[in-house]
Each structure stands twice: as C-alpha cells, then as structure tokens.
Design an enzyme around this catalytic site. Structure first.
Site, mmCIF file in Angstrom:
data_model
loop_
_atom_site.group_PDB
_atom_site.id
_atom_site.type_symbol
_atom_site.label_atom_id
_atom_site.label_comp_id
_atom_site.label_asym_id
_atom_site.label_seq_id
_atom_site.Cartn_x
_atom_site.Cartn_y
_atom_site.Cartn_z
ATOM 1 N N SER A 171 0.833 -1.193 0.000
ATOM 2 C CA SER A 171 0.000 0.000 0.000
ATOM 3 C C SER A 171 0.868 1.244 0.000
ATOM 4 C CB SER A 171 -0.914 0.011 1.226
ATOM 5 O OG SER A 171 -1.615 1.238 1.327
ATOM 6 N N LYS A 188 1.497 -3.114 5.149
ATOM 7 C CA LYS A 188 0.563 -3.985 4.433
ATOM 8 C C LYS A 188 1.301 -4.729 3.328
ATOM 9 C CE LYS A 188 -4.186 -3.809 2.673
ATOM 10 N NZ LYS A 188 -4.074 -4.723 1.528
#
Length: 459
Positions: free
Chosen positions: A313, A319
C-alpha cells in the site's frame, strides 16, 4: 541527405527508410495499418524465419533454386535469428491483412536484402525466398510452428515445474490438518497435502491434454500454396520441407492430411486455445485458493503466509498483498479473453482461406506466454515459499461444529444437527457439547472426532 530511398513494386513507387532491410510491400503495410502499434510476436517471427530456412533448403534439394541462392537465404535467416534487434526489422501491425501476407512479405523482403548482400547478386523476395510458397500456407504453418515450439519448449516445462513444486510442497505438509470449506463455509477437515495434491491432479490432467494436442499442432499445410492445390510447389516439397524443418527445430513436423482444411480453417488453433483456457481456469483456482488461505493476517483466514515480495500500500504501512496470485488471476482472465477472440477468428474461414490469421497467432502465443510465465512465478514465489500458520489452523479446526458429521452413523443426522447448532450458539468445542448430549464416553468421542482420522474417510 535524404533519410529515405525510393522502392518500386507492382503498385508503383514509394519511399522506404534508407536504413530499413525491408522493402515496398512492408512499407505499404506500415502505412496502411497504424492500428495497435504492436508488431507480430517474436516467436511468430522466429517461426517464419525457420520456415523460410527450411523452404530454401528444400527448394535447393529439389533443384528449384540454386545451392548458392539457398545458402545465401539460410545465412540471412541465421543472421536474423541471432540478431538481438531482430524485431526492428518486422514492424507490421498485428491488425493487417487477414491472410498475414504483409508479414510474409516483410520476412521475404528482409531475407532477400541480406541474402543479396551475402551472395553479391539479386535474390528476389518473391521468386527465390518465397519460391514454392504462398502467404496462405506460410502463415497458417507459422501459427502451428510457433505454437508448437512455445508449447514444447516453454509452457509444458513450466507446467511440469509447477506440478513438481506442488508435489514437493504437499510432501512437506503431510500431517497438517485444516478446516475444509464448501460454499466458503466450514466443512469437514482436510489435510494440507490433500489440498495441494488436488491442485497437482488438475495440473497433471492439463499437461496430458496439452500433450495430446501436440501431434495436431505439429502438422502443417506448407506445400498447399494458394488454395490447397499445391500450385507452383514441387510435388515432394511438403515432405522435404517437414523433414528439414524437423531437423532445424528438433521437433517432429509432418504434412497435413488435407491442405485445404488447414489453409481455410484454424480448428487446431481453436482447440489448443480452448485447452489453454482450461489451464488458465486451473491457475486461477489455485491463485484464488492461495489468496483466501493467506487472507488477513488478523481479520481473514490466515492459514498460510505467502512470501512478502513488495509493500502492499502507498498509504498503509506494513501492508503486504498476495501479488503473485493476483497477477496470475489477471493473466488467466486475459487468456480466457484471448480464447474468445480466437474462437471468433476461427469461424472466419471463408471458402479457401481464413482471414483472421495474424490475430489468432498473436492471441494464441500471448496465452502460451502468459501461462508459461505465471506457472513459473506461482511455483517459485508463492507455492514453494509459503509457510503454514499451524496455530491458526488448529484453533479453527478443533472448534469446528461440522466435526459432528462423524457422529451421524452413531446418533443420527437430526441429533447431530442439534449438537452442532448448540456448539455454534454457545461458541463451544463440539466434543464438550457432544459429551453432554450423548452417552458416548469422552475417550470414544476423542477417537470419533479426531480431525486427522476424519481426513481418511470411511465409517
């Protein structure tokens, strides 16, 4: 100084870039088809050059062109095949004349230029390089040759690698049990190796089906020339050509039983594409299983952890996404779309010629390339490297009320359903609820509800 030269063909004069190896017919195609900006695939061009090499050798063997002319043509083809800038000489767009005549003449002109330089006298693109040939048998043959070579040298090895990787991983995961799922809902337990070996069985089946198509894709209409009658080709050209091409490629090619059928239709390409679509469906299934199993890590299933390959991300630190399965699923979707285009192309055989050959060639080779590359990536960067989160598996496994299915033969379906519903409602382990609601001893319940035993089937 001018950057162009004047060339002449049967339609008159036109300007061609001075440095270009190709001639007027190629330039007309460049001018006429500014459509996609994409040239024919490199494997197709290489197949075209191999065809021209085998044709020149065959024509020389049959005393149709001189040995010196054939040698010059072979030298030109080899020079091109070794040229790292090969594709600069083949600019014709995919979306061109439906017979692929422009690509055939592109090859003829480039080879003729180089061969003339080598020999020191004029080699004609039509009369020598294209002797005993027509675009109408060369291009369908090039589709088969390029697909056959890519299938043999790239896709099948990649699928075998994927199969071996899955089987190795399955062997490593023996003894690890997990909750099975049907309709994405909890079901009876399965072992990790059973899940993996189900993928292996699908891959193995597709390998077998692709291999069964190899004899068909290795038959060629070369020698049928314009419409299938073999006009202007030596009666022995087809057999001589296939023998020489087989020697060049180390893949066995044979003449088609019926030249008319292979020139006017693309049935074999359509069939092969359909099998490539089936392979894509399998890869998408495996990719999505991996995505689901990897989901989380906290709010998803979290059963496995795929190798972390890149940040997931631009805004959420930490992430990590399942990028290889996602890329595989997209490539599989493209292969499915390619098959639709090839199917439409296949029905465009009007009388003695199919007129969507370049598009069929592009999509068929694109599908093979996508599947080959994704199979290797899926094997090396997803399946070989994922780790199993056993604590997460066991947490869900032992609380799964569906385990009560094993008690059906003992207490009946309705009683088992009551126990399962109570376990769901009270969020308790099924063994505790079963012990309260039946006369079955705890020790016997432990035996009956052992998840590993339940993966073996039977009563």
């Amino acid at each position: 100084m001018s950057k162009t030269r004047i060339e002449r063909d049967s339609m008159g004069e036109l300007e061609v870039p001075k440095s270009a190896l190709y001639g007027p017919q190629t330039q007309r195609a460049v001018n006429n088809f500014p459509i996609s900006g994409q040239p024919m695939p490199e494997p197709f061009i290489r197949a075209l050059l191999l065809i021209k090499s085998a044709a020149a050798t065959s024509s020389s063997d049959l005393k149709c062109i001189s040995a010196a002319q054939a040698k010059a043509i072979l030298h030109a083809c080899n020079e091109l095949l070794e040229d790292p800038k090969l594709m600069e000489h083949f600019p014709v767009d995919i979306f061109q004349t439906g017979s692929g005549t422009s690509s055939n003449m592109n090859a003829n002109e480039v080879i003729a230029t180089l061969a003339s330089r080598q020999l020191g006298e004029t080699i004609s693109a039509n009369d020598h390089v294209n002797f005993g040939q027509s675009s109408n048998d060369v291009i369908p043959s090039a589709i088969h040759v390029s697909a056959a070579l890519e299938l043999n040298n790239k896709l099948l090895p990649a699928l075998h690698h994927l199969l071996n990787t899955i089987e190795t991983k399955a062997n490593e995961q023996k003894g690890i049990c997990k909750t099975g799922r049907t309709h994405l809902m909890d079901a009876m337990p399965v072992r990790m190796d059973q899940t993996l070996l189900s993928w292996a069985a699908q891959i193995r089946q597709n390998i077998g089906q692709l291999e069964s198509l190899q004899p068909a894709i290795q038959t060629l209409p070369q020698g049928g020339t314009a419409v299938g009658t073999g006009i202007n080709a030596h009666p022995e050209f087809a057999h001589t050509f296939n023998r020489n091409l087989s020697g060049l490629t180390e893949v066995t090619f044979t003449p088609a039983d019926n030249f008319f059928a292979q020139i006017s239709s693309q049935d074999t390409a359509v069939t092969l594409s359909g099998q490539l679509k089936s392979t894509a469906v399998v890869l998408m299934k495996i990719a999505n299983d991996l995505r689901w199993m990897n989901s989380g890590p906290l709010a998803g299933l979290g059963e496995i952890s795929l190798e972390a390959l890149q940040p997931g991300s631009s805004i959420m630190p930490g992430k990590v996404n399942p990028v290889i399965p996602e890329a595989t699923a997209m490539a599989a979707a493209q292969v499915i779309g390619n098959d639709a285009a090839i199917t439409i192309g296949g029905q465009s055989g009007n009388f003695e010629l199919n007129v969507m050959l370049p598009m069929i060639a592009y999509n068929l080779l694109n599908s093979i390339e996508l599947l080959s590359n994704c199979s290797t990536l899926l094997a090396d960067k997803a399946i070989a490297s994922f780790t199993v989160n056993t604590d997460k598996l066991n947490e869900a496994l032992h609380q799964n009320p569906i385990l009560v299915t094993a008690l059906n033969p003992v207490i009946g379906y309705l009683k088992a359903a009551e126990i399962a519903k109570q376990a769901y409602r009270e969020k308790r382990a099924i063994i505790d609820v079963a012990e309260e609601n039946t006369d079955i001893p705890r020790e016997e319940l432990e035996r009956l509800l052992d998840p590993m035993k339940l993966t073996e089937g039977g009563l």
